[in-house]
Design a protein around this motif. Structure first.
Motif, PDB file in Angstrom:
ATOM      1  N   HIS A 199     -42.745 -58.881 -18.145  1.00 48.56           N
ATOM      2  CA  HIS A 199     -42.410 -60.294 -18.347  1.00 48.56           C
ATOM      3  C   HIS A 199     -41.211 -60.683 -17.466  1.00 48.56           C
ATOM      4  O   HIS A 199     -41.198 -61.763 -16.857  1.00 48.56           O
ATOM      5  CB  HIS A 199     -42.115 -60.559 -19.824  1.00 48.56           C
ATOM      6  CG  HIS A 199     -41.767 -61.972 -20.124  1.00 48.56           C
ATOM      7  ND1 HIS A 199     -42.661 -63.011 -19.985  1.00 48.56           N
ATOM      8  CD2 HIS A 199     -40.604 -62.538 -20.541  1.00 48.56           C
ATOM      9  CE1 HIS A 199     -42.067 -64.148 -20.307  1.00 48.56           C
ATOM     10  NE2 HIS A 199     -40.825 -63.889 -20.641  1.00 48.56           N
ATOM     11  N   TYR A 200     -40.210 -59.817 -17.380  1.00 51.12           N
ATOM     12  CA  TYR A 200     -39.038 -60.047 -16.530  1.00 51.12           C
ATOM     13  C   TYR A 200     -39.467 -60.207 -15.068  1.00 51.12           C
ATOM     14  O   TYR A 200     -39.016 -61.127 -14.377  1.00 51.12           O
ATOM     15  CB  TYR A 200     -38.060 -58.873 -16.684  1.00 51.12           C
ATOM     16  CG  TYR A 200     -36.868 -58.926 -15.762  1.00 51.12           C
ATOM     17  CD1 TYR A 200     -35.673 -59.518 -16.165  1.00 51.12           C
ATOM     18  CD2 TYR A 200     -36.920 -58.367 -14.483  1.00 51.12           C
ATOM     19  CE1 TYR A 200     -34.569 -59.555 -15.320  1.00 51.12           C
ATOM     20  CE2 TYR A 200     -35.825 -58.402 -13.634  1.00 51.12           C
ATOM     21  CZ  TYR A 200     -34.658 -59.000 -14.069  1.00 51.12           C
ATOM     22  OH  TYR A 200     -33.571 -59.036 -13.224  1.00 51.12           O
TER      23      TYR A 200
ATOM     24  N   LYS B   5     -42.448 -61.065 -13.969  1.00 47.79           N
ATOM     25  CA  LYS B   5     -43.283 -62.279 -13.840  1.00 47.79           C
ATOM     26  C   LYS B   5     -42.440 -63.551 -13.841  1.00 47.79           C
ATOM     27  O   LYS B   5     -42.661 -64.451 -13.023  1.00 47.79           O
ATOM     28  CB  LYS B   5     -44.303 -62.321 -14.990  1.00 47.79           C
ATOM     29  CG  LYS B   5     -45.194 -63.545 -14.964  1.00 47.79           C
ATOM     30  CD  LYS B   5     -46.162 -63.525 -16.135  1.00 47.79           C
ATOM     31  CE  LYS B   5     -47.025 -64.772 -16.159  1.00 47.79           C
ATOM     32  NZ  LYS B   5     -47.912 -64.800 -17.313  1.00 47.79           N
ATOM     33  N   THR B   6     -41.487 -63.657 -14.762  1.00 49.51           N
ATOM     34  CA  THR B   6     -40.723 -64.895 -14.912  1.00 49.51           C
ATOM     35  C   THR B   6     -39.480 -64.942 -14.035  1.00 49.51           C
ATOM     36  O   THR B   6     -38.886 -66.010 -13.872  1.00 49.51           O
ATOM     37  CB  THR B   6     -40.303 -65.106 -16.380  1.00 49.51           C
ATOM     38  OG1 THR B   6     -39.489 -63.993 -16.791  1.00 49.51           O
ATOM     39  CG2 THR B   6     -41.515 -65.231 -17.272  1.00 49.51           C
ATOM     40  N   GLY B   7     -39.092 -63.801 -13.477  1.00 48.24           N
ATOM     41  CA  GLY B   7     -37.924 -63.757 -12.591  1.00 48.24           C
ATOM     42  C   GLY B   7     -38.338 -63.673 -11.141  1.00 48.24           C
ATOM     43  O   GLY B   7     -38.626 -64.699 -10.506  1.00 48.24           O
TER      44      GLY B   7
ATOM     45  N   ALA C 145     -41.858 -65.378 -10.072  1.00 46.37           N
ATOM     46  CA  ALA C 145     -41.777 -66.842 -10.147  1.00 46.37           C
ATOM     47  C   ALA C 145     -40.924 -67.398  -9.011  1.00 46.37           C
ATOM     48  O   ALA C 145     -41.248 -68.442  -8.433  1.00 46.37           O
ATOM     49  CB  ALA C 145     -41.213 -67.270 -11.502  1.00 46.37           C
ATOM     50  N   SER C 146     -39.857 -66.701  -8.665  1.00 46.61           N
ATOM     51  CA  SER C 146     -38.997 -67.146  -7.570  1.00 46.61           C
ATOM     52  C   SER C 146     -39.703 -67.063  -6.220  1.00 46.61           C
ATOM     53  O   SER C 146     -39.557 -67.962  -5.382  1.00 46.61           O
ATOM     54  CB  SER C 146     -37.703 -66.331  -7.535  1.00 46.61           C
ATOM     55  OG  SER C 146     -36.853 -66.797  -6.511  1.00 46.61           O
TER      56      SER C 146
END
Length: 180
Positions: free
Chosen positions: A57-58, A60-62, A65-66
């Protein structure tokens, strides 16, 4: 190049001793280890990553995503000689800072070997190639190792900042990329 489930992952940057590449979910175990190092928690903060699922999740969302939103992010840093994952380094666009900042974290057993400086210089060059005019960095005021890295890549202390009202004061360093 790294083969990952029949996909080839290109190295984003290469230095004399290091490869920097985008994170994949296969790096979750490394992220789990890195962000739970006591030095990471002390100097950067607890990211709430306590399982492989949290680590995915880290990623994917960090970083992932950036990459999609900004065209850059934090990259996995690996040793060329062994492909060992040793840390992360890259560019971050935080909503509370006017400029893009450089961030990095390395496993303690790889400190004091020049890897952070080597990776950060490559990332600083990436920032220039992206057309950024200025690059900043934030660090805990008592994180002497990080401050030395920032100074070695040409950054100078500018002021104290808070990323949020309830955050601690951090040292902000900056460098003008135009005249490098």
């Amino acid at each position: 190049m790294v083969q990952s489930q029949n996909l080839y992952i290109m190295n984003i940057m290469e230095t004399e001793r290091l490869f920097l590449r985008e994170f994949t979910f296969e790096d979750a175990a490394f992220i789990l280890e890195l962000v739970n190092e006591p030095s990471f928690i002390k100097n950067i903060g607890d990211r709430g990553v306590h399982s492989l699922e949290d680590a995915e999740h880290y990623i994917k969302t960090g970083p992932t995503a950036s990459y999609a939103k900004n065209g850059f992010g934090l990259y996995l840093v690996q040793l060329k000689e062994s492909d060992a994952s040793i840390g992360m380094c890259g560019l971050i666009k935080r909503p509370t800072l006017d400029d893009v900042d450089i961030g990095y974290a390395f496993l303690p057993k790889f400190w004091s070997k020049g890897y952070a400086v080597e990776a950060a210089l490559a990332v600083r060059e990436q920032a220039r190639s992206l057309g950024l005019k200025r690059l900043v960095a934030i660090t805990n005021p008592d994180n002497e190792g990080s401050i030395r890295v920032l100074e070695r890549i040409g950054m100078t202390y500018e002021k104290m900042v808070r990323l949020s009202a309830d955050d601690i004061e951090l040292k902000l360093f900056a460098i003008d990329l135009v005249n490098l």
